[in-house]
Scaffold this active site. Structure first.
Site, PDB file in Angstrom:
ATOM      1  N   ARG A  60       0.849  -1.208   0.000  1.00 33.77           N
ATOM      2  CA  ARG A  60       0.000   0.000   0.000  1.00 33.77           C
ATOM      3  C   ARG A  60       0.879   1.251   0.000  1.00 33.77           C
ATOM      4  O   ARG A  60       0.560   2.250  -0.639  1.00 33.77           O
ATOM      5  CB  ARG A  60      -0.954   0.014   1.201  1.00 33.77           C
ATOM      6  N   TYR A 113     -15.469  16.694 -16.252  1.00 32.06           N
ATOM      7  CA  TYR A 113     -15.833  15.271 -16.243  1.00 32.06           C
ATOM      8  C   TYR A 113     -16.986  15.032 -15.254  1.00 32.06           C
ATOM      9  O   TYR A 113     -16.967  15.578 -14.138  1.00 32.06           O
ATOM     10  CB  TYR A 113     -14.600  14.451 -15.854  1.00 32.06           C
ATOM     11  N   LYS A 210      -7.365   6.020 -19.623  1.00 29.15           N
ATOM     12  CA  LYS A 210      -7.588   6.571 -20.956  1.00 29.15           C
ATOM     13  C   LYS A 210      -6.318   6.404 -21.804  1.00 29.15           C
ATOM     14  O   LYS A 210      -5.913   5.295 -22.084  1.00 29.15           O
ATOM     15  CB  LYS A 210      -8.062   8.012 -20.828  1.00 29.15           C
TER      16      LYS A 210
END
Ligand SMILES: *Cc1c(COP(=O)(O)O)cnc(C)c1O
Length: 397
Positions: A60, A113, A210
């Site tokens: 993590r 967005y 993307k």
């Protein structure tokens, strides 16, 4: 991860082109038994020689595969450090939680967005984060919206889905005068087409889902910081929040990134051709593409970007239903949300990505259609769009 000098070959990537950085930055076979492809380190924890040996510790906090991706993306953006997250939204949430507090004031754009809009309007509002929504192409409006207590100015350029351009250098000056942090969501440009940190931004955010990933096979995000101090703040905050990129996802994004420059050049050229074809089409009322001279901020885009990217949006003549029908008629353009992949996609923002913005300041035109241009042959794509638009005109007429 912070600290980006190449430990094996060079002092810095600054003098190397983005094409070279995309393939090599952060990826050192010497560190991985000679493997040219950085291994996927599927381990949650790491053995230590002594209690505190400065090595890897817990995934993590840091993982060698994720670190390779972070080095590569920081080098591409010219940043001091990068933190890879589980999604673009995780990157945005981490950025806000690192730079704001209960009661903070944030300035956000009205072309944005849909998920970012939802985060500010329906989640962070419950935590007392106050937002001013402005048209970021109007610098007077931005200046008026920034308050003495503004913590964060959020920019998205080019914006989703209307391809509005924001003057990053000008807004950076306004934000910094008020002591606010400037974060730029640069997802549509990718690190290849614009460098917000060089223009004065403090943080750059990408949905790596993307263009960086580029193959519709991974969800991810990244925050790149312009200073060591900011990089440390973001990395520490991300490690505590825990919305980090897993090793397999980091590897997929790293692999996609190697071909980013080639893909961005291809899709920018193809998108320009498609924007011109749409401009001339009688079924199309308006085309939004920063590469067109008709785009109201074409000169700014030319100054700020090296090319204009692979997303084009356009308004069809007719109704909301006509726009939805065009999206359903294409055969090569796949009807799906997302963008930046090898496959060309088409979608109807008012019904899909931006359905929650209806009736708000961030609403999109109902007749708007958004395209993401992929790597198919551009003549095939033009023919597909032509057929979908012509068929509509015949039915309507
Ligand atoms: C997709 C997208 C996001 C969100 O990214 P996810 O990876 O879907 O969480 C944020 N900003 C922009 C501009 C996007 O296109």
């Amino acid at each position: 991860m912070t600290g980006y000098a190449d430990p094996h070959r060079r002092a810095s990537y600054d003098e190397l082109s983005p094409e070279t950085r995309a393939v090599h930055a952060g990826q050192y076979p010497e560190e991985h038994a000679g493997a040219l492809s950085v291994p996927v380190h599927m381990s949650s924890t790491f053995e230590r020689a002594v209690v505190l040996d400065g090595g890897w510790d817990y995934s993590r906090i840091a993982n060698p595969t994720r670190a390779a991706l972070e080095h590569c993306l920081a080098a591409l953006e010219g940043g001091s450090g990068a933190t890879a997250t589980a999604s673009g939204m995780a990157a945005i949430t981490t950025t806000v939680l690192a730079t704001c507090h209960a009661g903070s004031h944030v300035v956000v754009p009205d072309s944005i967005y849909g998920g970012t809009w939802d985060l500010f309007s329906s989640v962070l509002s419950r935590w007392g984060v106050r937002t001013a929504v402005v048209d970021m192409s109007d610098l007077g409006a931005v200046a008026a919206a920034i308050m003495p207590d503004t913590s964060l100015v959020w920019v998205e350029t080019p914006s989703n889905p209307r391809l509005r351009i924001t003057d990053v250098a000008a807004v950076a000056d306004l934000a910094h005068e008020a002591g606010a942090v400037l974060a730029v969501d640069s997802t549509f440009a990718s690190p290849y087409l614009q460098q917000p940190l060089a223009l004065g931004a403090d943080l750059v955010i990408h949905s790596t889902t993307k263009y960086l990933g580029g193959h519709s096979d991974v969800t991810g995000g990244v925050i790149v910081s312009g200073s060591e101090a900011m990089a440390e703040l973001i990395d520490r905050t991300s490690g505590v929040i825990g919305g980090v990129a897993g090793p397999m996802d980091a590897w997929l994004v790293l692999r996609g990134t190697k071909s980013l420059p080639v893909r961005m050049r291809h899709v920018s050229a193809a998108a320009m051709r498609i924007a011109e074809m749409l401009t001339a089409h009688p079924a199309v009322a308006r085309v939004h593409y920063p590469g067109l001279h008709s785009h109201p901020q074409h000169d700014l885009a030319k100054r700020q970007m090296t090319d204009f990217g692979g997303v084009v949006s356009f308004e069809v003549r007719g109704s909301r239903e006509d726009a939805a029908a065009v999206c359903a008629r294409t055969r090569l353009f796949t009807l799906a949300v997302s963008l930046g992949s090898v496959e060309s996609l088409i979608q109807h923002p008012a019904n899909m990505t931006h359905c929650t913005t209806g009736g708000t300041q961030a609403a999109v035109p109902e007749t708007l259609v958004r395209l993401s241009i992929g790597l198919e042959d551009v003549d095939d794509l033009v023919a597909d769009l032509d057929a979908a638009l012509d068929q509509g005109a015949t039915l309507a007429g």
